[in-house]
Enzyme design. Structure first.
Site, mmCIF file in Angstrom:
data_model
loop_
_atom_site.group_PDB
_atom_site.id
_atom_site.type_symbol
_atom_site.label_atom_id
_atom_site.label_comp_id
_atom_site.label_asym_id
_atom_site.label_seq_id
_atom_site.Cartn_x
_atom_site.Cartn_y
_atom_site.Cartn_z
ATOM 1 N N TYR A 4 8.881 -1.715 7.819
ATOM 2 C CA TYR A 4 7.324 -1.544 7.662
ATOM 3 C C TYR A 4 6.578 -1.080 8.894
ATOM 4 O O TYR A 4 5.784 -0.347 8.895
ATOM 5 C CB TYR A 4 6.875 -3.075 7.452
ATOM 6 C CG TYR A 4 5.323 -3.034 7.316
ATOM 7 C CD1 TYR A 4 4.517 -2.448 6.381
ATOM 8 C CD2 TYR A 4 4.328 -3.674 8.241
ATOM 9 C CE1 TYR A 4 3.190 -2.177 6.195
ATOM 10 C CE2 TYR A 4 3.121 -3.829 8.353
ATOM 11 C CZ TYR A 4 2.485 -3.110 7.397
ATOM 12 O OH TYR A 4 1.051 -3.069 7.142
ATOM 13 N N VAL A 17 -5.289 -9.406 7.862
ATOM 14 C CA VAL A 17 -6.630 -9.233 7.075
ATOM 15 C C VAL A 17 -6.102 -9.988 5.568
ATOM 16 O O VAL A 17 -4.966 -9.731 5.052
ATOM 17 C CB VAL A 17 -6.923 -7.747 6.623
ATOM 18 C CG1 VAL A 17 -8.063 -8.144 5.704
ATOM 19 C CG2 VAL A 17 -7.148 -6.903 7.879
ATOM 20 N N LYS A 34 4.420 2.129 9.705
ATOM 21 C CA LYS A 34 2.969 2.401 10.457
ATOM 22 C C LYS A 34 2.982 3.021 11.801
ATOM 23 O O LYS A 34 1.945 3.632 12.070
ATOM 24 C CB LYS A 34 2.554 0.707 10.567
ATOM 25 C CG LYS A 34 1.981 0.095 9.079
ATOM 26 C CD LYS A 34 0.896 1.186 8.480
ATOM 27 C CE LYS A 34 0.391 0.511 7.134
ATOM 28 N NZ LYS A 34 -0.702 1.118 6.529
ATOM 29 N N ASN A 78 -6.085 4.760 2.451
ATOM 30 C CA ASN A 78 -5.785 3.133 2.631
ATOM 31 C C ASN A 78 -4.656 2.665 1.849
ATOM 32 O O ASN A 78 -4.259 1.690 2.123
ATOM 33 C CB ASN A 78 -7.382 2.577 1.929
ATOM 34 C CG ASN A 78 -7.231 1.017 1.868
ATOM 35 O OD1 ASN A 78 -7.026 0.270 2.737
ATOM 36 N ND2 ASN A 78 -6.947 0.699 0.415
ATOM 37 N N ILE A 88 -11.092 7.552 -2.085
ATOM 38 C CA ILE A 88 -10.569 6.241 -1.421
ATOM 39 C C ILE A 88 -9.169 5.891 -2.303
ATOM 40 O O ILE A 88 -9.258 5.620 -3.310
ATOM 41 C CB ILE A 88 -11.518 4.912 -1.394
ATOM 42 C CG1 ILE A 88 -12.877 5.241 -0.988
ATOM 43 C CG2 ILE A 88 -10.707 3.763 -0.742
ATOM 44 C CD1 ILE A 88 -13.800 4.235 -1.052
ATOM 45 N N ASP A 121 0.331 7.157 -9.284
ATOM 46 C CA ASP A 121 1.091 6.699 -8.355
ATOM 47 C C ASP A 121 1.226 7.404 -7.252
ATOM 48 O O ASP A 121 1.707 8.734 -7.425
ATOM 49 C CB ASP A 121 2.523 6.215 -9.027
ATOM 50 C CG ASP A 121 3.484 5.605 -8.202
ATOM 51 O OD1 ASP A 121 3.000 5.382 -6.872
ATOM 52 O OD2 ASP A 121 4.517 4.921 -8.558
#
Length: 251
Positions: free
Chosen positions: A151, A184, A155, A85, A7, A58
Site C-alpha cells: 500500500y 480520515v 502511494k 481520488n 471525480i 471499474d
C-alpha cells in the site's frame, strides 16, 4: 465558476464529500465509480444545483475507462478539473505473508487506475490549454509503516506520478498538485479489513480523525486559487497524529 470537474471514487468518502462541496459552489461534476446506484443517488441529490453526469466503470479496466470518457456528452466534454481520488488499501500483512490478490488490487487501482483516467483526460486539457489535476495521495506516500509495504509503495508511486505530471504538463499551463491525508474516517479501514467493521472502527477510536469534508474543503481551496498559484504538494493530518505510527489517543 462555470467549470466542470471529474471525480473518481465518488460513491463515498472524500470523493462524495468533494462532489457535494463542488456542487454547493456551482462546479458542474462528472462522478465516477463502480456502484451505479450510489452514483444515481448523488446525482439526484445534486441535480438541482449543478449539472451532474455519472460514469460507472471499474478504473482497473483501461478499456472501460476510455470507453466511458468517450461517451461524455457535449455539455461535459470540457473537463477543467480532474480529482484522482479512487484508491484502496487491501489487507495489513507483513510482506512475506502478503496476499498477491491484495497486492494486485492496490497497484491496479491506486497506480494503474490513476494513470488510465489521467491518460484519458489529459489530451482534452492540452487541447484546451488549461486544466487542473489533483491527485489524492496519502501520508503513506511519504513514509512507510509496519505491514504497509505494498500500500505504501502504491502511494509512493502516486507521489512520484504527481511530481512527474507536474513537470511534463508544465509546458501546457496545466496545474498539478497532490493532497496527502493522514487518518480520515471513511470506508477505507473497512475495505482494508475486508468488511470487518468492528476491527475497522478501532482505527479511529480514542481521538478525532479527519473527516471527508475536511479534505474536500482543502481540495476546493486548491482548485479555486488564482491561476498563478498552484498547491503542488500538501500533507494534512488530524491534530492527534504525528506520523503513520504515532497517534495520541487522548486527543
Amino acid at each position: 465558476m462555470d467549470k466542470t470537474a471529474l471525480i473518481t471514487g465518488a460513491t463515498s468518502g472524500i470523493g462524495k464529500a468533494t462532489a457535494f462541496l463542488f456542487a454547493e459552489h456551482g462546479i458542474n461534476i462528472i462522478i465516477c465509480g463502480r456502484r451505479k446506484e450510489r452514483l444515481k443517488e448523488i446525482q439526484k441529490a445534486l441535480n438541482e444545483k449543478v449539472k451532474v453526469h455519472i460514469l460507472s466503470f471499474d478504473i482497473r479496466d483501461k478499456h472501460a475507462v476510455h470507453n466511458a470518457i468517450n461517451t461524455l456528452p457535449e455539455d461535459f466534454s470540457k473537463i477543467d478539473i480532474l480529482i484522482n481520488n479512487a484508491g484502496n488499501a487491501h489487507g495489513l500483512d507483513s510482506v512475506e505473508q502478503g496476499n498477491i490478490e491484495d497486492w494486485d488490487a492496490m497497484l491496479d487501482i491506486n497506480v494503474k487506475g490513476l494513470l488510465y483516467i489521467s491518460k484519458a483526460i489529459i489530451p482534452k486539457m492540452i487541447a484546451n490549454k488549461s486544466g487542473h489535476i489533483i491527485n489524492i495521495g496519502s501520508t503513506a506516500g511519504k513514509e512507510v509503516y509496519p505491514n504497509g509495504n505494498v500500500y505504501c509503495a502504491s502511494k509512493h508511486a502516486v507521489d512520484a506520478l504527481n511530481q512527474g505530471m507536474r513537470i511534463d504538463l508544465n509546458k501546457y499551463g496545466i496545474k498539478v498538485g497532490a493532497i496527502n491525508p493522514g487518518l480520515v474516517e471513511t470506508e477505507f479501514s473497512e475495505v482494508r479489513f475486508k468488511g470487518d467493521k468492528e476491527k475497522a472502527n478501532t482505527v479511529y477510536k480514542g481521538f478525532t480523525p479527519l473527516k471527508p469534508e475536511d479534505i474536500a474543503d482543502i481540495i476546493h481551496f486548491a482548485v479555486t486559487r488564482p491561476y498563478h498559484v498552484n498547491i503542488a504538494d500538501l500533507v494534512v493530518m488530524p491534530t492527534a497524529q504525528a506520523s503513520s505510527t504515532i497517534v495520541n489517543k487522548e486527543l
